[in-house]
Design a protein around this motif. Structure first.
Motif, PDB file in Angstrom:
ATOM      1  N   ILE A 157       0.836  -1.210   0.000  1.00 16.68           N
ATOM      2  CA  ILE A 157       0.000   0.000   0.000  1.00 16.68           C
ATOM      3  C   ILE A 157       0.865   1.252   0.000  1.00 16.68           C
ATOM      4  CG2 ILE A 157      -1.676   1.335   1.336  1.00 16.68           C
ATOM      5  CD1 ILE A 157      -2.890  -1.289   2.254  1.00 16.68           C
ATOM      6  N   LEU A 158       1.964   1.236   0.743  1.00 12.05           N
ATOM      7  CA  LEU A 158       2.870   2.388   0.776  1.00 12.05           C
ATOM      8  C   LEU A 158       3.478   2.657  -0.592  1.00 12.05           C
ATOM      9  CD1 LEU A 158       4.743   1.944   4.188  1.00 12.05           C
ATOM     10  CD2 LEU A 158       3.226   3.820   3.543  1.00 12.05           C
ATOM     11  N   ILE A 159       3.842   1.591  -1.302  1.00 15.70           N
ATOM     12  CA  ILE A 159       4.404   1.745  -2.643  1.00 15.70           C
ATOM     13  C   ILE A 159       3.359   2.351  -3.585  1.00 15.70           C
ATOM     14  CG2 ILE A 159       5.299   0.502  -4.655  1.00 15.70           C
ATOM     15  CD1 ILE A 159       6.554  -1.510  -2.708  1.00 15.70           C
ATOM     16  N   LEU A 160       2.141   1.829  -3.514  1.00 15.45           N
ATOM     17  CA  LEU A 160       1.062   2.357  -4.359  1.00 15.45           C
ATOM     18  C   LEU A 160       0.740   3.805  -3.982  1.00 15.45           C
ATOM     19  CD1 LEU A 160      -1.357  -0.729  -4.428  1.00 15.45           C
ATOM     20  CD2 LEU A 160       0.188   0.050  -6.241  1.00 15.45           C
ATOM     21  N   TYR A 161       0.786   4.097  -2.689  1.00 13.28           N
ATOM     22  CA  TYR A 161       0.520   5.465  -2.231  1.00 13.28           C
ATOM     23  C   TYR A 161       1.570   6.430  -2.773  1.00 13.28           C
ATOM     24  CZ  TYR A 161       0.193   9.509   0.836  1.00 13.28           C
ATOM     25  OH  TYR A 161       0.097  10.806   1.312  1.00 13.28           O
ATOM     26  N   ALA A 162       2.837   6.021  -2.703  1.00  9.21           N
ATOM     27  CA  ALA A 162       3.921   6.873  -3.202  1.00  9.21           C
ATOM     28  C   ALA A 162       3.780   7.111  -4.702  1.00  9.21           C
ATOM     29  CB  ALA A 162       5.275   6.224  -2.894  1.00  9.21           C
ATOM     30  N   TYR A 163       3.414   6.062  -5.432  1.00 10.28           N
ATOM     31  CA  TYR A 163       3.210   6.203  -6.879  1.00 10.28           C
ATOM     32  C   TYR A 163       2.080   7.181  -7.169  1.00 10.28           C
ATOM     33  CZ  TYR A 163       2.208   4.892 -11.731  1.00 10.28           C
ATOM     34  OH  TYR A 163       1.996   4.925 -13.080  1.00 10.28           O
ATOM     35  N   GLY A 164       0.964   7.012  -6.482  1.00  3.85           N
ATOM     36  CA  GLY A 164      -0.173   7.912  -6.679  1.00  3.85           C
ATOM     37  C   GLY A 164       0.131   9.335  -6.261  1.00  3.85           C
ATOM     38  N   PHE A 165       0.908   9.483  -5.188  1.00  5.56           N
ATOM     39  CA  PHE A 165       1.272  10.807  -4.707  1.00  5.56           C
ATOM     40  C   PHE A 165       2.105  11.561  -5.737  1.00  5.56           C
ATOM     41  CE2 PHE A 165       4.334  13.593  -2.569  1.00  5.56           C
ATOM     42  CZ  PHE A 165       3.468  14.446  -1.881  1.00  5.56           C
ATOM     43  N   LEU A 166       3.062  10.866  -6.342  1.00  3.07           N
ATOM     44  CA  LEU A 166       3.907  11.492  -7.363  1.00  3.07           C
ATOM     45  C   LEU A 166       3.084  11.874  -8.594  1.00  3.07           C
ATOM     46  CD1 LEU A 166       7.059   9.198  -7.132  1.00  3.07           C
ATOM     47  CD2 LEU A 166       6.906  11.590  -6.414  1.00  3.07           C
ATOM     48  N   TYR A 167       2.174  10.987  -8.985  1.00  3.45           N
ATOM     49  CA  TYR A 167       1.315  11.286 -10.133  1.00  3.45           C
ATOM     50  C   TYR A 167       0.428  12.498  -9.848  1.00  3.45           C
ATOM     51  CZ  TYR A 167      -2.448  10.837 -13.543  1.00  3.45           C
ATOM     52  OH  TYR A 167      -3.370  11.088 -14.523  1.00  3.45           O
ATOM     53  N   LEU A 168      -0.159  12.540  -8.661  1.00  2.00           N
ATOM     54  CA  LEU A 168      -1.000  13.675  -8.281  1.00  2.00           C
ATOM     55  C   LEU A 168      -0.191  14.959  -8.254  1.00  2.00           C
ATOM     56  CD1 LEU A 168      -3.708  14.788  -7.255  1.00  2.00           C
ATOM     57  CD2 LEU A 168      -2.984  14.175  -4.933  1.00  2.00           C
ATOM     58  N   MET A 169       1.051  14.880  -7.801  1.00  2.00           N
ATOM     59  CA  MET A 169       1.910  16.062  -7.760  1.00  2.00           C
ATOM     60  C   MET A 169       2.159  16.612  -9.160  1.00  2.00           C
ATOM     61  SD  MET A 169       5.743  16.463  -6.175  1.00  2.00           S
ATOM     62  CE  MET A 169       5.099  16.578  -4.518  1.00  2.00           C
ATOM     63  N   VAL A 170       2.422  15.733 -10.121  1.00  2.00           N
ATOM     64  CA  VAL A 170       2.653  16.170 -11.502  1.00  2.00           C
ATOM     65  C   VAL A 170       1.406  16.847 -12.058  1.00  2.00           C
ATOM     66  CG1 VAL A 170       3.180  15.413 -13.845  1.00  2.00           C
ATOM     67  CG2 VAL A 170       4.399  14.397 -11.918  1.00  2.00           C
ATOM     68  N   VAL A 171       0.243  16.238 -11.817  1.00  2.05           N
ATOM     69  CA  VAL A 171      -1.023  16.815 -12.295  1.00  2.05           C
ATOM     70  C   VAL A 171      -1.240  18.203 -11.694  1.00  2.05           C
ATOM     71  CG1 VAL A 171      -3.535  16.588 -12.238  1.00  2.05           C
ATOM     72  CG2 VAL A 171      -2.117  14.580 -12.698  1.00  2.05           C
ATOM     73  N   CYS A 172      -0.990  18.335 -10.399  1.00  2.00           N
ATOM     74  CA  CYS A 172      -1.197  19.615  -9.715  1.00  2.00           C
ATOM     75  C   CYS A 172      -0.218  20.680 -10.211  1.00  2.00           C
ATOM     76  CB  CYS A 172      -1.043  19.432  -8.203  1.00  2.00           C
ATOM     77  SG  CYS A 172      -2.350  18.431  -7.452  1.00  2.00           S
ATOM     78  N   GLN A 173       1.016  20.284 -10.458  1.00  2.00           N
ATOM     79  CA  GLN A 173       2.003  21.234 -10.966  1.00  2.00           C
ATOM     80  C   GLN A 173       1.611  21.740 -12.348  1.00  2.00           C
ATOM     81  OE1 GLN A 173       5.597  18.916 -10.639  1.00  2.00           O
ATOM     82  NE2 GLN A 173       6.076  19.708  -8.615  1.00  2.00           N
ATOM     83  N   LEU A 174       1.177  20.833 -13.218  1.00  2.00           N
ATOM     84  CA  LEU A 174       0.742  21.248 -14.547  1.00  2.00           C
ATOM     85  C   LEU A 174      -0.500  22.130 -14.455  1.00  2.00           C
ATOM     86  CD1 LEU A 174       1.255  17.967 -16.619  1.00  2.00           C
ATOM     87  CD2 LEU A 174       2.583  20.080 -16.761  1.00  2.00           C
ATOM     88  N   ALA A 175      -1.380  21.842 -13.504  1.00  2.00           N
ATOM     89  CA  ALA A 175      -2.593  22.644 -13.334  1.00  2.00           C
ATOM     90  C   ALA A 175      -2.257  24.085 -12.971  1.00  2.00           C
ATOM     91  CB  ALA A 175      -3.479  22.026 -12.253  1.00  2.00           C
ATOM     92  N   SER A 176      -1.224  24.279 -12.162  1.00  2.00           N
ATOM     93  CA  SER A 176      -0.833  25.638 -11.785  1.00  2.00           C
ATOM     94  C   SER A 176      -0.295  26.404 -12.993  1.00  2.00           C
ATOM     95  CB  SER A 176       0.211  25.597 -10.660  1.00  2.00           C
ATOM     96  OG  SER A 176       1.407  24.979 -11.097  1.00  2.00           O
ATOM     97  N   VAL A 177       0.420  25.716 -13.882  1.00  2.00           N
ATOM     98  CA  VAL A 177       0.925  26.363 -15.096  1.00  2.00           C
ATOM     99  C   VAL A 177      -0.229  26.677 -16.040  1.00  2.00           C
ATOM    100  CG1 VAL A 177       2.499  26.170 -17.057  1.00  2.00           C
ATOM    101  CG2 VAL A 177       3.119  25.142 -14.868  1.00  2.00           C
ATOM    102  N   VAL A 178      -1.156  25.738 -16.169  1.00  2.00           N
ATOM    103  CA  VAL A 178      -2.335  25.945 -17.012  1.00  2.00           C
ATOM    104  C   VAL A 178      -3.101  27.185 -16.569  1.00  2.00           C
ATOM    105  CG1 VAL A 178      -4.625  25.010 -17.556  1.00  2.00           C
ATOM    106  CG2 VAL A 178      -2.606  23.540 -17.710  1.00  2.00           C
ATOM    107  N   THR A 179      -3.207  27.390 -15.269  1.00  2.00           N
ATOM    108  CA  THR A 179      -3.951  28.535 -14.731  1.00  2.00           C
ATOM    109  C   THR A 179      -3.351  29.855 -15.195  1.00  2.00           C
ATOM    110  OG1 THR A 179      -4.573  27.265 -12.767  1.00  2.00           O
ATOM    111  CG2 THR A 179      -4.754  29.655 -12.617  1.00  2.00           C
ATOM    112  N   VAL A 180      -2.021  29.902 -15.290  1.00  2.00           N
ATOM    113  CA  VAL A 180      -1.346  31.139 -15.694  1.00  2.00           C
ATOM    114  C   VAL A 180      -1.409  31.333 -17.200  1.00  2.00           C
ATOM    115  CG1 VAL A 180       0.844  32.401 -15.696  1.00  2.00           C
ATOM    116  CG2 VAL A 180       0.207  31.032 -13.707  1.00  2.00           C
ATOM    117  N   LEU A 181      -1.243  30.255 -17.967  1.00  2.00           N
ATOM    118  CA  LEU A 181      -1.080  30.382 -19.419  1.00  2.00           C
ATOM    119  C   LEU A 181      -2.340  30.095 -20.231  1.00  2.00           C
ATOM    120  CD1 LEU A 181       2.458  28.782 -19.902  1.00  2.00           C
ATOM    121  CD2 LEU A 181       1.835  31.161 -19.475  1.00  2.00           C
ATOM    122  N   GLU A 182      -3.389  29.675 -19.572  1.00  2.00           N
ATOM    123  CA  GLU A 182      -4.630  29.421 -20.285  1.00  2.00           C
ATOM    124  C   GLU A 182      -5.797  30.056 -19.530  1.00  2.00           C
ATOM    125  OE1 GLU A 182      -5.236  25.432 -21.595  1.00  2.00           O
ATOM    126  OE2 GLU A 182      -3.103  25.061 -21.963  1.00  2.00           O
TER     127      GLU A 182
END
Length: 327
Positions: free
Chosen positions: A176-201
């Motif tokens: 579960i910890l491994i799956l959590y870490a994987y999901g956490f990293l994926y969510l982080m990438v999505v959130c980072q891109l969302a912040s850029v989208v907010t500025v440029l779109e």
């Protein structure tokens, strides 16, 4: 940022880091100004939060070493109330500083990409125009991370309740910890891109998160790899700070001068890391746009950025692709 659109879609893990460092060093003056004005307060506050937690909430902080053997470790209701208020204030201030830093860096990189003139005065002017939209997006990001953490906490508690402290329970928890870490990293990438989208779109909030999720397709591994490297370094800096600065006297009997030197070095590392987080996520955004064949029209993007400066801008019609996808 001299790559063509066709070249950008083929940029991978090392290429994003290379392009990020190249951009920072080529425009070192403006990035130095942004770092001192916006990222330095963020780094100072990040360190200050650890200091306050250590000295005022050591009963709640499990990583804190008690000053005396007779110290009571049990936190009272009053301690938890103060800690909750402090945590709330911490996230509010973190939100403000993150919005300032993100808006400044993303706008600067987009301006460089479109060969617009980049001066610090324009950067500060943009922040006053974009901060409300970014705040809304960051609130949705915090909510998404909170929900994910709650789900992760429940998932980790279930094996212990079902299997107890058996070997099978330990194996399930590790999985579960491994799956959590994987999901956490994926969510982080999505959130980072969302912040850029907010500025440029012209979208923000939940829609920005949806757009960020769509952009990760095909480049998820690259984005998560970047997140692993940067977060790994961040964790390393925090561990060094805690061991040699926070507890340097108790554990290693370090003199004050060495603790100060190490503390300054950790602070400088945080400055570089926080800047790299935003620069790499912006470059990753441009790469993802090219990969999905969403035309990065520099003229349209330049016009969109010009709207922040008070220049005339024709917004896209409902259902029409945002400025980067317009012909």
């Amino acid at each position: 940022m001299d790559r063509t659109e066709d070249d950008m879609k083929h940029v991978g893990f090392f290429g994003i880091f290379n392009q990020s460092f190249k951009t920072i060093f080529s425009w070192n003056k403006i990035f130095a100004q942004i770092t001192l004005a916006f990222i330095l307060p963020l780094a100072i506050f990040f360190i200050l939060q650890m200091e306050i937690s250590h000295h005022f909430f050591w009963k709640i902080d499990n990583n804190t070493i008690p000053y005396h053997a007779n110290d009571k470790r049990e936190a009272t209701t009053k301690d938890w109330l103060y800690y909750a208020l402090f945590t709330f204030a911490y996230f509010i201030i973190l939100l403000i500083l993150s919005v300032l830093s993100t808006a400044a860096v993303v706008f600067t990189i987009a301006s460089i990409y479109t060969t617009r003139e980049v001066v610090f005065h324009n950067v500060t002017k943009v922040i006053s125009k974009i901060w409300k939209r970014l705040c809304i997006t960051f609130v949705f990001i915090y909510i998404a991370q909170f929900i994910y953490d709650v789900i992760g906490g429940v998932a980790l508690a279930l094996p212990r309740a079902i299997f107890g402290y058996s070997g099978l329970g330990a194996v399930v928890i590790i999985i579960i910890l491994i799956l959590y870490a994987y999901g956490f990293l994926y969510l982080m990438v999505v959130c980072q891109l969302a912040s850029v989208v907010t500025v440029l779109e012209n979208i923000y909030g939940f829609n920005a998160l949806k757009k960020g999720k769509n952009l990760t397709k095909g480049k998820k591994t690259v984005g998560m790899g970047i997140a692993v490297v940067l977060n790994g370094i961040l964790v390393g800096v925090i561990i060094v700070y805690l061991l040699f600065v926070e507890y340097g006297h108790e554990v290693y009997k370090l003199a004050l001068i060495w603790r100060v030197v190490i503390g300054i070095a950790c602070g400088l590392m945080l400055l570089v890391l926080f800047l790299m987080f935003i620069v790499t996520q912006t470059v990753l955004y441009l790469v993802c746009k090219s990969y999905h064949r969403e035309a990065i029209d520099k003229l349209s993007l330049s016009a969109f950025l010009g709207a922040y400066m008070g220049e005339t801008l024709v917004y896209p019609r409902p259902g029409e692709e945002i400025q980067l996808g317009r012909p």
